[in-house]
Design a protein around this motif. Structure first.
Motif, short mmCIF file in Angstrom:
data_model
loop_
_atom_site.label_atom_id
_atom_site.label_comp_id
_atom_site.label_asym_id
_atom_site.label_seq_id
_atom_site.Cartn_x
_atom_site.Cartn_y
_atom_site.Cartn_z
N SER A 55 13.22 0.41 -1.99
CA SER A 55 12.54 1.96 -1.47
C SER A 55 11.71 2.17 -2.35
O SER A 55 10.27 2.66 -2.17
N MET A 59 7.26 1.87 -1.31
CA MET A 59 6.43 3.26 -1.32
C MET A 59 5.25 3.02 -2.26
O MET A 59 4.31 3.40 -2.16
N THR A 63 1.65 3.05 -0.65
CA THR A 63 0.61 4.15 -1.44
C THR A 63 -0.63 3.47 -2.03
O THR A 63 -1.88 3.83 -1.99
N LEU A 123 15.78 7.50 -1.35
CA LEU A 123 14.69 8.55 -1.20
C LEU A 123 14.11 9.01 -2.66
O LEU A 123 12.94 8.98 -2.79
N ALA A 124 14.94 9.05 -3.77
CA ALA A 124 14.44 9.34 -5.01
C ALA A 124 13.52 8.46 -5.61
O ALA A 124 12.45 8.61 -6.39
N ALA A 126 11.84 6.27 -3.74
CA ALA A 126 10.68 6.16 -2.61
C ALA A 126 9.59 7.21 -3.31
O ALA A 126 8.48 6.96 -3.49
N TRP A 127 10.18 8.24 -3.70
CA TRP A 127 9.43 9.65 -4.28
C TRP A 127 8.74 8.90 -5.56
O TRP A 127 7.55 9.26 -5.82
N ALA A 128 9.57 8.25 -6.43
CA ALA A 128 8.98 7.81 -7.75
C ALA A 128 7.88 6.78 -7.50
O ALA A 128 6.99 6.81 -8.21
N TYR A 130 5.92 6.48 -5.08
CA TYR A 130 4.83 7.31 -4.51
C TYR A 130 4.20 7.98 -5.77
O TYR A 130 2.97 7.83 -5.67
N ALA A 131 4.82 8.78 -6.45
CA ALA A 131 4.14 9.37 -7.57
C ALA A 131 3.78 8.38 -8.63
O ALA A 131 2.65 8.68 -9.30
#
Length: 138
Positions: A55, A59, A63, A123-124, A126-128, A130-131
């Motif tokens: 994940s 991401m 990105t 999901l966390a 994936a967010w990381a 992306y960030a």
């Protein structure tokens, strides 16, 4: 001539996904060997690990290669990584099986907690990813 070019491009995409999926599946298998055999951990950790790491990776790559990304790659390269490597590496079906087996043999709560923990962690991650990519792209 245009039809031949379209067929050649489609073939490149199919080959990219297929080759990437083979690499991803091999990486998933090797992760299992390392985590179970090398570290002595339970096989449930393998499924959680590949889904969380996958994940993050998908991401980050999506990105970095998006319209505002730093890496300019073509459709075949993008599909090689996202649909192929990441798709072959991660495994929702194995996670579903693991959760079901925990529910059937270890209790409903244990299975649901495992499933929720992997989903939230993925999901966390994936967010990381992306960030990290947004920060690198800036």
């Amino acid at each position: 001539m245009k039809e031949a070019s379209h067929k050649a491009e489609a073939l490149r995409l199919y080959l990219a996904v297929g080759c990437g999926a083979a690499i991803g599946a091999l990486l998933r298998f090797l992760s299992g060997l390392l985590i179970v055999s090398g570290l002595g951990a339970n096989a449930l950790w393998v499924t959680a690990f590949v889904n969380v790491v996958g994940s993050f990776a998908i991401m980050l790559f999506a990105t970095m290669t998006g319209p505002d990304g730093r890496w300019m790659v073509g459709p075949a390269a993008r599909q090689f990584v996202t649909g192929g490597i990441c798709g072959g590496f991660t495994t929702f079906s194995a996670m579903s099986l693991d959760a079901f087996m925990l529910m059937a043999h270890g209790g409903m709560l244990k299975g649901l907690l495992y499933f929720a923990a992997v989903i939230v962690s993925s999901l966390a991650a994936a967010w990381a990813g992306y960030a990290c990519a947004v920060r690198i792209n800036s």
